[in-house]
Write a protein that holds these residues in place. Sequence first.
Motif, PDB file in Angstrom:
ATOM      1  N   PRO A 301      35.438   3.603  37.236  1.00 43.49           N
ATOM      2  CA  PRO A 301      34.142   3.437  37.904  1.00 43.49           C
ATOM      3  C   PRO A 301      33.438   2.153  37.484  1.00 43.49           C
ATOM      4  CG  PRO A 301      34.380   5.672  37.085  1.00 43.49           C
ATOM      5  CD  PRO A 301      35.548   4.908  36.567  1.00 43.49           C
ATOM      6  N   SER A 302      33.718   1.707  36.260  1.00 41.99           N
ATOM      7  CA  SER A 302      33.042   0.494  35.793  1.00 41.99           C
ATOM      8  C   SER A 302      33.443  -0.733  36.602  1.00 41.99           C
ATOM      9  CB  SER A 302      33.346   0.268  34.313  1.00 41.99           C
ATOM     10  OG  SER A 302      34.678  -0.168  34.141  1.00 41.99           O
ATOM     11  N   ASN A 305      30.987  -2.606  38.368  1.00 38.45           N
ATOM     12  CA  ASN A 305      30.106  -3.526  37.643  1.00 38.45           C
ATOM     13  C   ASN A 305      30.601  -4.967  37.731  1.00 38.45           C
ATOM     14  OD1 ASN A 305      28.070  -1.876  36.863  1.00 38.45           O
ATOM     15  ND2 ASN A 305      28.610  -1.820  34.684  1.00 38.45           N
TER      16      ASN A 305
HETATM   17  C1  LIG Z   1      27.495  -0.938  34.492  1.00 36.22           C
HETATM   18  O1  LIG Z   1      26.662  -1.787  33.754  1.00 36.22           O
HETATM   19  C2  LIG Z   1      25.436  -1.213  33.386  1.00 36.22           C
HETATM   20  C3  LIG Z   1      24.596  -2.259  32.720  1.00 36.22           C
HETATM   21  O2  LIG Z   1      25.352  -3.027  31.849  1.00 36.22           O
HETATM   22  C4  LIG Z   1      25.690  -0.046  32.448  1.00 36.22           C
HETATM   23  O3  LIG Z   1      24.496   0.577  32.112  1.00 36.22           O
HETATM   24  C5  LIG Z   1      26.582   0.958  33.194  1.00 36.22           C
HETATM   25  O4  LIG Z   1      26.930   1.990  32.326  1.00 36.22           O
HETATM   26  C6  LIG Z   1      27.824   0.288  33.695  1.00 36.22           C
HETATM   27  N1  LIG Z   1      28.528   1.222  34.524  1.00 36.22           N
HETATM   28  C7  LIG Z   1      29.744   1.597  34.286  1.00 36.22           C
HETATM   29  C8  LIG Z   1      30.321   2.563  35.219  1.00 36.22           C
HETATM   30  O5  LIG Z   1      30.362   1.151  33.344  1.00 36.22           O
END
Ligand SMILES: *[C@@H]1O[C@H](CO)[C@@H](O)[C@H](O)[C@H]1NC(C)=O
Length: 698
Positions: A301-302, A305
């Motif tokens: 999922p990340s 980002n």
């Molecule tokens: C994406 O980035 C944000 C801010 O850095 C963070 O809070 C979030 O957990 C991240 N999402 C994932 C799925 O890693």
Amino acid sequence: MAHDFLLFLLFSYIISTNIHACKQTERSSLLSFASTLSAPPLINWTSLDCCHWKGIACDQDGWVTHLLLPSKGLKGGISRSSLGNFTHLTHLNLSHNSLYGSLETQFFLSLNRLEFLDLSYNLLSGELPLSLPSSNIRIVYLSSNYFHGAIPSSFFQQASNLTSFNVSNNIFRGSVPSSICLKHSSPFLRLLDFSSNVFNGNLAPGLGECSELQVFRAGHNNLSGLLPEDIYNATKLEEISLPLNSLRGAISDKIVNLTNLAILDLYFNQFSGELTFNLGKLSKLKFVTLDFNNLEGALPPSLMNCTNLIELHLGSNNLEGDISMLDFSRLSQLTKLDLRLNNFTGAMKILMSSKSLQALMLSGSFEGEAMPVGDDMVHFDVFQNLRLLSMAYCQLTGQIPIWLSKLKNLEILQLGFNQITGPIPSWLGTLPRLFYISLQNNQISGEFPKQLCRLPRLIYEPNIASQMDDTSYKFELPFFLGPIISNPSYYLWSTLSSYPATIDLSKNNIVGDIPNEIGQLQLLRQLRLGSNNFSGIIPNQISNLINLEALNLSMNHLFGKMPSSLATLTFLKDFDVSYNNLQGLIPTSTQLQSFDASTFEGNPKLCGAPLPNKCGRPNKVADEDNNNNKDEDNGHQLPWFNIFVVLGFIVGFWAVCGSLVINSTWRYTYFRFIDNTQDSLYVMITGHIIAMKRRFRG
Ligand SMILES: *[C@@H]1O[C@H](CO)[C@@H](O)[C@H](O)[C@H]1NC(C)=O
Ligand SMILES: *[C@@H]1O[C@H](CO)[C@@H](O)[C@H](O)[C@H]1NC(C)=O
Ligand SMILES: *[C@@H]1O[C@H](CO)[C@@H](O)[C@H](O)[C@H]1NC(C)=O
Ligand SMILES: *[C@@H]1O[C@H](CO)[C@@H](O)[C@H](O)[C@H]1NC(C)=O
Ligand SMILES: *[C@@H]1O[C@H](CO)[C@@H](O)[C@H](O)[C@H]1NC(C)=O
Ligand SMILES: *[C@@H]1O[C@H](CO)[C@@H](O)[C@H](O)[C@H]1NC(C)=O
Ligand SMILES: *[C@@H]1O[C@H](CO)[C@@H](O)[C@H](O)[C@H]1NC(C)=O
Ligand SMILES: *[C@@H]1O[C@H](CO)[C@@H](O)[C@H](O)[C@H]1NC(C)=O
Ligand SMILES: *[C@@H]1O[C@H](CO)[C@@H](O)[C@H](O)[C@H]1NC(C)=O
Ligand SMILES: *[C@@H]1O[C@H](CO)[C@@H](O)[C@H](O)[C@H]1NC(C)=O
Ligand SMILES: *[C@@H]1O[C@H](CO)[C@@H](O)[C@H](O)[C@H]1NC(C)=O
Ligand SMILES: *[C@@H]1O[C@H](CO)[C@@H](O)[C@H](O)[C@H]1NC(C)=O
């Protein structure tokens, strides 16, 4: 030439005492260098002061420091004797010429002030000398020559200020010298390009010491084994390109330490394992190309980002999972998304919010799902920039959805090999840029809509043609899915514009006549209507399609005579009217009679060359024989999964084919075509061109 040379020598001899800028010895070295080259038309070394000659610069004392003659059409051999006397040379650029010869062992001996060396794009050969000239050397470009052998271990020993080293596109073997930065021998290296050679073996550790390394390329070699872990210590890396090797193992979690990474290009290797959960930490990623590996698991999922992503190619892996869990709308820069040949699930609605998406390739994934529909999709501004939509081989059910009518930029629509039912909507003919429609192997019913014959891109109108921008010439696609063309004419379809204008409705349940209006589609290059229930006659207007290269009307219920005007379709290379009820004489033309008899078989009342039966004497037995043969051939040449690519303009090629990866669903066959006329190597996997490289020549 010799006459001129003597004249200048004489002239300069008399004058030299009065001219301080250019040293006499340097001038004679230059003229001597020029005299070894045949026909250097752009060198016009006539004036008195050699320091003002084109391509030459000197230091204050009149020593030649710059010899810059790239792309000057220079032909001839270079050697230590022709260049070795320029002892003060700092910049040598002879790239893009036709220079041959080798860098002999002593080549650099007296060139120890050299800082910039560019000999790329020449015909140089032989092995490299034992060592680079000196600690001054900063840039070494030797790419696109015929250098061979291993890179000597001592080569970089003195090159403590080296920043860029590019030897791509040669015939180097042995191991990639990863120890280049060890013991601080070249601590300032920023760029290393070893791609398109025949380097083999493992990548040894060492690159981790290259603390300044930004670009590392060694793609298209014969590398195997694991990626050395210390590569993840080179935290300035912006690009890792290692496609077309046999590297294996997982992409380590440590990759998240490479926070500057913008390009990760590892396609066609044997990388396995899951993509690291924290991939999203690589927020600068722009181009990720991991196709043709054995990656598994779900997309992290990340990944959403990585908001700078421009291209994401993950085709042909074993990835899975429900992509509707991912918020693709955050990838606002994403222009190309390739998820083909994986095991993803989930409605593709989620992708519609990606505003920049231009190419969406989902074929061979999302197996058996329903075609996404819904009012929300129609009213929403979906896929506003989409130019290519490929959802073939998904066994999708449902009808051709109305939201497609909103895709005003759509050029290529591939929905073949699904379970699509219902009619071909007439609004398809209104899509202003559509020129490639493939709907083959579905259960589409109804008639051929006349409105389809108004497709603006397929109607010849000079005004419209000139309005089309040329971006589709530049819009590169990694590879193509399309039907096999049985005759040996090959096309390279690697950009949008190189796709031939096509309507392919083969193997559906379409009934009714082929409309006369078909004749309006003058720019059409392929019309494939085989294996449907078309009835009526072949309209005479079909011969207005003067650009037609493929016409397949086989296995329908067409009757009547073949229009004699068919004889005028001179571009036709791929033609099939077999298994209809056509009758009478096959029109006579050099083109039609050149086809095999099987092109016409299965029409008992059809007669004349190339069929064996003369007019008036139908031959039932022969037809039955042909029928049997036909079935065998089909089984042989056209297996159930038949994606193929057609390669372009290859006259003489040499091909190696082999079986590559076998898993439960997809069988891959790969081909390597080396095109002698184009200096190109094409690698193709079950129809996907995965690389086109200049490498092998001669
Ligand atoms: C994406 O980035 C944000 C801010 O850095 C963070 O809070 C979030 O957990 C991240 N999402 C994932 C799925 O890693
Ligand atoms: C190079 O210099 C040597 C002596 O320094 C001389 O003998 C030779 O002729 C020179 N070669 C050329 C090509 O000028
Ligand atoms: C070569 O240089 C001379 C003198 O600078 C000039 O007259 C002549 O036109 C030049 N020729 C070419 C081909 O550039
Ligand atoms: C050599 O010249 C070419 C053509 O001008 C240029 O593209 C290239 O960058 C130059 N090489 C070096 C090392 O500066
Ligand atoms: C190499 O680079 C260092 C640091 O930039 C510099 O001090 C040194 O003079 C350079 N060496 C040579 C021989 O140019
Ligand atoms: C190396 O040189 C080739 C041209 O010969 C070029 O296409 C490639 O981009 C260069 N590599 C790098 C990393 O600049
Ligand atoms: C590639 O490497 C393998 C071993 O890893 C070797 O057997 C093979 O001969 C190499 N192929 C070429 C073309 O060098
Ligand atoms: C990476 O760098 C760290 C710190 O410099 C070092 O401890 C580690 O051994 C390096 N890793 C590898 C695989 O070389
Ligand atoms: C990432 O780099 C930091 C230091 O820069 C190091 O402490 C850490 O162990 C590295 N992480 C990995 C996974 O290599
Ligand atoms: C895809 O996933 C399904 C369900 O997890 C599984 O049954 C099937 O074998 C997978 N197919 C491939 C090609 O991995
Ligand atoms: C024409 O289409 C039929 C049915 O789709 C197919 O079986 C046949 O191979 C095609 N003919 C050629 C020459 O491609
Ligand atoms: C198509 O033709 C076949 C054979 O003539 C027939 O069985 C079938 O019902 C027809 N299908 C349609 C949709 O008309």
